[in-house]
Design a protein around this motif. Structure first.
Motif, PDB file in Angstrom:
ATOM      1  N   GLU A  20       0.846  -1.187   0.000  1.00 10.91           N
ATOM      2  CA  GLU A  20       0.000   0.000   0.000  1.00 10.91           C
ATOM      3  C   GLU A  20       0.884   1.241   0.000  1.00 10.91           C
ATOM      4  OE1 GLU A  20      -2.829  -0.062   3.131  1.00 10.91           O
ATOM      5  OE2 GLU A  20      -3.718  -1.980   2.524  1.00 10.91           O
ATOM      6  N   ARG A  21       0.565   2.175  -0.894  1.00 14.13           N
ATOM      7  CA  ARG A  21       1.329   3.414  -1.024  1.00 14.13           C
ATOM      8  C   ARG A  21       0.421   4.601  -0.751  1.00 14.13           C
ATOM      9  NH1 ARG A  21       5.956   0.867  -0.305  1.00 14.13           N
ATOM     10  NH2 ARG A  21       6.786  -0.221  -2.150  1.00 14.13           N
ATOM     11  N   GLU A  22       1.008   5.790  -0.831  1.00 18.04           N
ATOM     12  CA  GLU A  22       0.254   6.994  -0.506  1.00 18.04           C
ATOM     13  C   GLU A  22      -0.936   7.151  -1.440  1.00 18.04           C
ATOM     14  OE1 GLU A  22       3.736   8.423  -3.195  1.00 18.04           O
ATOM     15  OE2 GLU A  22       3.435   6.958  -1.579  1.00 18.04           O
ATOM     16  N   ILE A  26      -1.555   0.976  -4.831  1.00 16.52           N
ATOM     17  CA  ILE A  26      -0.936  -0.311  -4.511  1.00 16.52           C
ATOM     18  C   ILE A  26       0.164  -0.573  -5.525  1.00 16.52           C
ATOM     19  CG2 ILE A  26      -1.277  -2.798  -4.277  1.00 16.52           C
ATOM     20  CD1 ILE A  26      -4.135  -2.247  -3.433  1.00 16.52           C
ATOM     21  N   GLU A  27       1.343  -0.960  -5.029  1.00 16.45           N
ATOM     22  CA  GLU A  27       2.486  -1.220  -5.897  1.00 16.45           C
ATOM     23  C   GLU A  27       2.837  -2.705  -5.860  1.00 16.45           C
ATOM     24  OE1 GLU A  27       6.702   0.927  -6.947  1.00 16.45           O
ATOM     25  OE2 GLU A  27       6.199   0.697  -4.818  1.00 16.45           O
ATOM     26  N   LEU A  28       3.010  -3.287  -7.049  1.00 21.65           N
ATOM     27  CA  LEU A  28       3.458  -4.671  -7.177  1.00 21.65           C
ATOM     28  C   LEU A  28       4.977  -4.687  -7.267  1.00 21.65           C
ATOM     29  CD1 LEU A  28       3.046  -7.746  -7.770  1.00 21.65           C
ATOM     30  CD2 LEU A  28       2.848  -7.117 -10.198  1.00 21.65           C
ATOM     31  N   VAL A  29       5.614  -5.454  -6.375  1.00 20.48           N
ATOM     32  CA  VAL A  29       7.065  -5.592  -6.350  1.00 20.48           C
ATOM     33  C   VAL A  29       7.395  -7.073  -6.489  1.00 20.48           C
ATOM     34  CG1 VAL A  29       9.170  -5.231  -4.998  1.00 20.48           C
ATOM     35  CG2 VAL A  29       7.308  -3.548  -4.895  1.00 20.48           C
ATOM     36  N   VAL A  30       8.267  -7.422  -7.435  1.00 21.71           N
ATOM     37  CA  VAL A  30       8.643  -8.820  -7.665  1.00 21.71           C
ATOM     38  C   VAL A  30      10.146  -8.959  -7.439  1.00 21.71           C
ATOM     39  CG1 VAL A  30       8.726 -10.732  -9.307  1.00 21.71           C
ATOM     40  CG2 VAL A  30       6.766  -9.167  -9.309  1.00 21.71           C
ATOM     41  N   ARG A  31      10.509  -9.796  -6.489  1.00 20.82           N
ATOM     42  CA  ARG A  31      11.906 -10.025  -6.111  1.00 20.82           C
ATOM     43  C   ARG A  31      12.660  -8.707  -5.914  1.00 20.82           C
ATOM     44  NH1 ARG A  31      11.051 -14.024  -9.965  1.00 20.82           N
ATOM     45  NH2 ARG A  31      12.507 -13.248 -11.526  1.00 20.82           N
ATOM     46  N   SER A  36       4.669  -2.560 -10.986  1.00 18.14           N
ATOM     47  CA  SER A  36       3.440  -1.869 -11.388  1.00 18.14           C
ATOM     48  C   SER A  36       2.946  -1.011 -10.235  1.00 18.14           C
ATOM     49  CB  SER A  36       2.331  -2.861 -11.768  1.00 18.14           C
ATOM     50  OG  SER A  36       2.699  -3.687 -12.845  1.00 18.14           O
ATOM     51  N   TRP A  37       2.344   0.105 -10.596  1.00 12.16           N
ATOM     52  CA  TRP A  37       1.731   1.007  -9.624  1.00 12.16           C
ATOM     53  C   TRP A  37       0.294   1.239 -10.068  1.00 12.16           C
ATOM     54  CZ3 TRP A  37       4.091   4.071  -5.551  1.00 12.16           C
ATOM     55  CH2 TRP A  37       3.251   5.039  -5.004  1.00 12.16           C
ATOM     56  N   VAL A  38      -0.662   0.859  -9.222  1.00 13.88           N
ATOM     57  CA  VAL A  38      -2.066   1.058  -9.542  1.00 13.88           C
ATOM     58  C   VAL A  38      -2.613   2.119  -8.600  1.00 13.88           C
ATOM     59  CG1 VAL A  38      -4.346   0.002  -9.751  1.00 13.88           C
ATOM     60  CG2 VAL A  38      -2.300  -1.329 -10.321  1.00 13.88           C
ATOM     61  N   ALA A  39      -2.993   3.261  -9.161  1.00 12.50           N
ATOM     62  CA  ALA A  39      -3.539   4.352  -8.361  1.00 12.50           C
ATOM     63  C   ALA A  39      -4.917   3.972  -7.826  1.00 12.50           C
ATOM     64  CB  ALA A  39      -3.630   5.621  -9.210  1.00 12.50           C
ATOM     65  N   LEU A  45      -0.927   7.220 -14.197  1.00 12.56           N
ATOM     66  CA  LEU A  45       0.291   6.493 -14.550  1.00 12.56           C
ATOM     67  C   LEU A  45       1.453   7.148 -13.809  1.00 12.56           C
ATOM     68  CD1 LEU A  45      -0.352   6.089 -18.383  1.00 12.56           C
ATOM     69  CD2 LEU A  45      -0.765   4.400 -16.571  1.00 12.56           C
ATOM     70  N   ARG A  46       2.018   6.459 -12.819  1.00 14.68           N
ATOM     71  CA  ARG A  46       3.060   7.045 -11.980  1.00 14.68           C
ATOM     72  C   ARG A  46       4.455   6.864 -12.555  1.00 14.68           C
ATOM     73  NH1 ARG A  46       3.839   8.669  -6.615  1.00 14.68           N
ATOM     74  NH2 ARG A  46       5.933   8.264  -5.793  1.00 14.68           N
ATOM     75  N   TYR A  47       4.792   5.631 -12.979  1.00 16.19           N
ATOM     76  CA  TYR A  47       6.138   5.387 -13.485  1.00 16.19           C
ATOM     77  C   TYR A  47       6.321   6.159 -14.795  1.00 16.19           C
ATOM     78  CZ  TYR A  47       6.192   1.229 -10.402  1.00 16.19           C
ATOM     79  OH  TYR A  47       6.144   0.360  -9.342  1.00 16.19           O
TER      80      TYR A  47
END
Length: 280
Positions: A20-22, A26-31, A36-39, A45-47
């Motif tokens: 969970e982000r500000e 929600i941000e998906l982090v793999v290894r 991905s960042w879903v507002a 689109l954040r990135y």
């Protein structure tokens, strides 16, 4: 879920986490690598690289016209969610090899109603899908106005989906007026990205490179996203609203590629490792 694997177990098995982000994002982090960042509203689109690609897709046809878009690589479906909002009525196909991970993400971040019925998920290897569709495999249903190739495995783009032969298979599904966008990873002297741009130019005549740095000052930039844009027609119209440190196209592309040979199935390599000392 189509299996008995619980969403949390599927995330763990893939080395993935949802944070969970500000602002409710929600941000998906793999290894350990952000993917991905879903507002909260699923549209922003954040990135930077997603904004570059989003603006390329915005430039296809009329601003209010629906699109047909093929996404190779799902992540958390950030771009498909945005397209569904920005271009109502669009139809999209998303190809993803990791079904359990994708379903776990969708369990936590469901598609909004405006996207749910217009996005088709196809589970399989991206290269098998784009090559097999012409040989009785998965039907992709005609040409696409936009194709997004975003095939990262954590921080690696594998050679199998980064070669002239692969790009040729992908381009067969691109409409004459469409844009193909490829998200890559490179830095330093950009030797990897130069070979990719050379390969893509063998397939589609108009190519541009978008990124931060791109080695224009003689410095050696750190590893980062490099996006290739390609079209059968002029690529300039897809670049007008793209804001990046540098955009290389036209005659400048020849100088930027230099003597780099096109990456083929025989010569292609995986993308550079973040652990390479050149990027430290």
């Amino acid at each position: 879920m189509s299996t008995n694997i619980r969403p949390r177990d599927a995330l763990t098995a893939a080395g993935a986490e949802l944070h969970e982000r500000e602002g409710g994002a929600i941000e998906l982090v793999v290894r350990g690598i952000p993917q991905s960042w879903v507002a909260a509203d699923q549209t922003a689109l954040r990135y930077p690289y997603t904004r570059w690609i989003g603006r390329m897709l915005d430039a296809v046809g009329r601003r209010d016209a629906p699109l047909r878009v093929l996404h190779l690589g799902a992540g958390a479906l950030t771009l498909p969610r945005s397209v569904a909002n920005r271009r109502p009525g669009s139809t999209q196909v998303v190809v993803e090899s990791q079904r359990e991970l994708c379903e776990a993400v969708l369990d936590r971040i469901p598609l909004r109603s405006d996207a749910r019925d217009s996005i088709e998920l196809v589970y399989g290897d991206a290269r098998d899908v784009v090559e097999g569709a012409d040989r009785g495999g998965v039907p992709l249903g005609g040409a696409f106005d936009g194709i997004v190739v975003d095939l990262w495995d954590a921080a690696t783009v594998h050679a199998r989906v980064a070669s002239q032969e692969f790009y040729a298979a992908v381009a067969r599904h691109l409409a004459p007026q469409g844009v193909l966008a490829v998200n890559l990873l490179d830095g330093d002297d950009f030797g990897y990205a130069r070979a990719q741009a050379a390969a893509l130019r063998e397939v589609l005549p108009r190519v541009a490179v978008v990124g931060d740095g791109l080695g224009e000052t003689g410095d050696r930039p750190p590893l980062g996203n490099v996006v290739l844009a390609a079209s059968r027609l002029s690529v300039d119209r897809f670049l007008g609203d793209v804001t990046a440190t540098r955009v290389v196209h036209g005659s400048a592309l020849d100088s930027w590629i230099g003597n780099a040979e096109p990456a083929t199935d025989l010569t292609a390599t995986d993308s550079p490792s973040p652990d390479d000392p050149r990027f430290s």
